[in-house]
Write an enzyme that holds these catalytic residues in place. Structure first.
Site, PDB file in Angstrom:
ATOM      1  N   ASP A  96      27.279  21.299  30.446  1.00 36.66           N
ATOM      2  CA  ASP A  96      26.133  20.318  32.112  1.00 36.66           C
ATOM      3  C   ASP A  96      26.284  21.199  33.018  1.00 36.66           C
ATOM      4  OD1 ASP A  96      24.189  19.277  33.601  1.00 36.66           O
ATOM      5  OD2 ASP A  96      24.077  17.920  31.953  1.00 36.66           O
ATOM      6  N   SER A 144      18.229  17.191  33.323  1.00 40.18           N
ATOM      7  CA  SER A 144      18.902  17.231  32.700  1.00 40.18           C
ATOM      8  C   SER A 144      18.472  15.977  31.300  1.00 40.18           C
ATOM      9  CB  SER A 144      20.618  16.971  33.109  1.00 40.18           C
ATOM     10  OG  SER A 144      21.448  16.827  33.973  1.00 40.18           O
ATOM     11  N   ASP A 195      24.561   8.536  31.348  1.00 42.86           N
ATOM     12  CA  ASP A 195      24.054   9.932  32.158  1.00 42.86           C
ATOM     13  C   ASP A 195      22.531  10.256  30.964  1.00 42.86           C
ATOM     14  OD1 ASP A 195      22.798  11.283  33.947  1.00 42.86           O
ATOM     15  OD2 ASP A 195      25.228  12.578  34.048  1.00 42.86           O
ATOM     16  N   THR A 197      22.423  13.750  29.441  1.00 40.24           N
ATOM     17  CA  THR A 197      23.040  14.043  27.688  1.00 40.24           C
ATOM     18  C   THR A 197      22.693  12.997  27.222  1.00 40.24           C
ATOM     19  OG1 THR A 197      23.350  16.266  29.629  1.00 40.24           O
ATOM     20  CG2 THR A 197      24.150  15.635  27.202  1.00 40.24           C
ATOM     21  N   HIS A 348      26.645  20.663  41.619  1.00 39.86           N
ATOM     22  CA  HIS A 348      25.565  19.810  43.080  1.00 39.86           C
ATOM     23  C   HIS A 348      26.645  19.686  43.798  1.00 39.86           C
ATOM     24  CE1 HIS A 348      22.378  18.375  40.706  1.00 39.86           C
ATOM     25  NE2 HIS A 348      23.319  18.417  39.690  1.00 39.86           N
ATOM     26  N   ASP A 387      21.588  22.692  29.921  1.00 36.21           N
ATOM     27  CA  ASP A 387      20.876  22.401  29.869  1.00 36.21           C
ATOM     28  C   ASP A 387      19.988  23.309  31.310  1.00 36.21           C
ATOM     29  OD1 ASP A 387      22.449  21.555  31.841  1.00 36.21           O
ATOM     30  OD2 ASP A 387      21.861  19.254  31.174  1.00 36.21           O
ATOM     31  N   HIS A 388      20.575  23.786  31.904  1.00 34.86           N
ATOM     32  CA  HIS A 388      20.247  24.711  33.205  1.00 34.86           C
ATOM     33  C   HIS A 388      21.122  24.168  34.157  1.00 34.86           C
ATOM     34  CE1 HIS A 388      21.290  20.626  35.254  1.00 34.86           C
ATOM     35  NE2 HIS A 388      21.115  19.994  34.512  1.00 34.86           N
TER      36      HIS A 388
HETATM   37 ZN   LIG Z   1      22.457  19.283  33.849  1.00 32.88          ZN
END
Ligand SMILES: [Zn+2]
Ligand SMILES: *[C@@H]1O[C@H](CO)[C@@H](O)[C@H](O)[C@H]1NC(C)=O
Ligand SMILES: *[C@@H]1O[C@H](CO)[C@@H](O)[C@H](O)[C@H]1NC(C)=O
Length: 599
Positions: A96, A144, A195, A197, A348, A387-388
């Site tokens: 992730d 996500s 969460d 995912t 983040h 995912d990104h």
């Molecule tokens: Zn993510």
């Protein structure tokens, strides 16, 4: 292999004779004579050239025939039918928030720490096959939830969607379809199991923030019943009733652990319980393993708390062992999703030291999967992607207006022994419990900078900024390492960068070689397993039609919860509510929540 010559090259090594041989080869291949004038009788050289020509023709024909035969056989075994009949296992790994630069960062850090040469790669580096484009239906920058919906449903949806379409209908997931087809299924993560995912594989809600509802669905309280056989991760607080004041973050008094047990789940909630599983050999499915109230700590912190929390690779190994044992006598294998969930959180937080340890932990889990596949006889493939990207990470940073030097330094990352998140939590706890003076705060901070970040050169203005504004201490700690290593970040959020795709077997994962839309990763998953996801979509819509559930406060809503209001920051409001609900847990949790609401 560096320095190794192509196997079929027969070009001479000296430049001059090389040029001549090129002309001769061209002549041989085109049938036209070379420009060189030759005279005299046909020498042995002439016959040698004829011999070479014949050899070249025969060799070429042989190569072509072998290639065709090989293609044919691999086509037969891998791609002949969209509904393969043989038993197969699929392991889908998600890193992730890991973009290509996370690999550059971690590779250079690994080389620095191990004193390794610049050619040394991470294990994952050696399995690159392609790239994924990540946009969602609502933005060029995905979150996500939409990212994982592209994998689970193979559909683009809006940011915040947990396996629902933009018109708020549920879409069947590859895991649900795999369960229906007789596969065993598992989810292994380092964040909350509720969460985005993991949720996208076994739940359907209109807003990702509804983790209480996601917890209920994941243990089987939704239209399909129980579909997951094994879950390992954090997020225990969403399973405990609000009466367990210390460790619950639920808004209601439902006991989801008790409900899980009623639905047949075995339950473990600590390291001792995990160890009793004997690396998966003693697992009784279905099994729910929740090893942290919220997220499992960052690897940089967890490695010192190995007696409390299992690592990602330990959980992955136990899951693979348990699922392969459970399917030993079955004609269907298993589908397992393994997520390195907190690479994203380190992005983040803009914390490069936390990030390199997260990526190394992912690389280790990746290696565990390769080892499992090597030793297991069932046909299988592992595909790994993100995912990104998170953070807009750059292994470069211009600190001044003058033109920068071309440098990036891994050493400040190696000095750090704690994450910025951990240091900020410690600081917040200290402020809450000790009621210190400014001078005491400053001395607390100095010691955290030298022992936690390994910083010898912190300045008094950095110390006083931390004294003055504790609420941003997480970002301040992280920025101190980022500046000294000259690591750049362009956002505390996500970016639209393409992300890498890796596989244990590029031939088995042939449809993912090259540059693809993230939904094509989802297409591959269902096609590899040969499962009917559309039938699941139909069943969900039929069984869910008119199905209502009670909201907090008694309001009745559809089973997938409220629909986000257009144009309003629903994410922010929900985060505030979640924070309010757990305010009894104090500033520690709130510090830990910075950035997590938008991963
Ligand atoms: Zn993510
Ligand atoms: C716990 O949940 C119930 C509803 O299920 C609610 O009435 C009660 O106020 C909640 N308690 C706390 C402390 O939030
Ligand atoms: C990292 O630690 C070493 C040894 O303690 C120290 O000499 C060096 O200055 C530290 N690096 C930074 C950026 O403070």
């Amino acid at each position: 292999m560096p320095g190794q010559r192509p196997l079929l090259s027969n070009r001479a090594s000296s430049d001059i004779s090389g040029e001549r041989d090129i002309a001769e080869e061209d002549a041989l291949l085109t049938g036209r004579p070379t420009q060189r004038t030759t005279s005299g009788p046909r020498t042995w050289k002439f016959w040698r050239e004829i011999g070479l020509f014949v050899w070249a023709v025969v060799a070429t024909a042989l190569v072509v025939i072998l290639a065709v035969v090989y293609q044919q056989s691999s086509h037969d075994s891998r791609h002949s039918s969209p509904h393969p009949t043989g038993k197969r296992n699929l392991i889908f790994m998600v890193s992730d928030g890991m973009g290509p630069t996370s690999l550059s960062l971690t590779r250079s850090f690994m080389q620095f720490q191990n004193g390794a040469p610049f050619g040394e790669q991470l294990v994952i580096d050696q399995h690159l096959i392609g790239q994924s484009r990540t946009r969602s239906s609502s933005s060029l920058i995905t979150d996500s939830a939409a990212g994982a919906t592209a994998f689970s449903c193979a559909k683009k949806s809006y940011n915040g969607a947990i396996s629902v379409t933009p018109d708020h209908e549920p879409c069947g997931t590859v895991l649900e379809a795999a369960k229906k087809a007789g596969y065993m299924t598992g989810l292994v993560v380092t964040t909350r199991i509720t969460d985005a995912t993991p949720a996208c594989f076994a739940a359907h809600v209109n807003m990702r923030q509804e983790e209480d509802r996601i917890a209920e669905q994941m243990i089987g309280d939704y239209p399909l019943g129980r579909v997951v056989d094994l879950m390992f991760g954090g997020g225990r607080c969403h399973f405990l009733p609000n009466s367990t004041v210390e460790s619950s973050c639920r808004a209601d008094d439902k006991d989801i652990v008790a409900a899980a047990k009623k639905n047949g789940f075995n339950y473990v909630d600590d390291r001792a319980g995990f160890d009793k599983l004997k690396g998966g050999a003693a697992v009784q499915l279905p099994l729910l393993g929740l090893f942290a109230d919220t997220d499992i700590p960052y690897e940089i912190d967890r490695r010192n708390e190995n007696d409390i929390y299992p690592s990602l690779h330990e959980m992955a190994e136990a899951a693979m062992k348990a699922l392969s044992e459970a399917t030993r006598d079955s004609d269907k294998g298993f589908f397992l999703m393994i997520e390195g969930s907190r690479i994203d959180h380190a992005g983040h937080h803009n914390d490069p030291a936390a990030q390199v340890h997260e990526v190394l932990a992912y690389d280790k889990a990746f290696t565990s999967v390769l080892d499992f596949l090597k030793n297991d006889k069932t046909e299988a493939v592992m595909v790994s992607t993100s995912d990104h990207e998170t953070g807009g990470l750059a292994t470069a940073r211009q600190l001044h207006t003058s033109y920068p030097e071309y440098v990036w330094f891994p050493s400040p990352l190696a000095n750090a022994t704690a994450s910025a998140e951990r240091l900020a939590m410690n600081y917040a706890t200290y402020l809450l419990t000790a009621n210190p003076s400014d001078a005491q705060k400053a001395s607390f901070i100095r010691s955290s900078l030298s022992s936690g970040l390994g910083l010898a050169d912190y300045t008094e203005s950095e110390v006083s900024a931390l004294v003055a504004d504790p609420s941003t201490s997480l970002y301040q700690y992280a920025d101190m390492i980022s500046r000294r290593s000259q690591t750049g970040w362009s956002t505390h959020g996500h970016s639209a960068a393409d992300v890498n795709i890796y596989s244990s077997d590029p031939k088995a994962a042939l449809p993912l070689v090259g540059n693809h839309e993230n939904t094509e990763v989802g297409d591959f998953l269902r096609e590899y397993l040969g499962v009917d996801v559309e039938a699941v979509t139909k069943e969900l819509r039929e069984k869910g039609a008119g199905l209502m559930v009670e909201e907090e406060g008694g309001e009745m809503v559809g089973w997938m919860g409220k629909v986000p209001e257009e144009g309003r920051g629903s994410m922010g409001r929900i985060m505030l509510r979640a924070m309010g609900a757990i305010s009894g847990r104090g500033a520690c949790f709130m510090v830990g929540t910075v950035g997590v609401g938008t991963e």
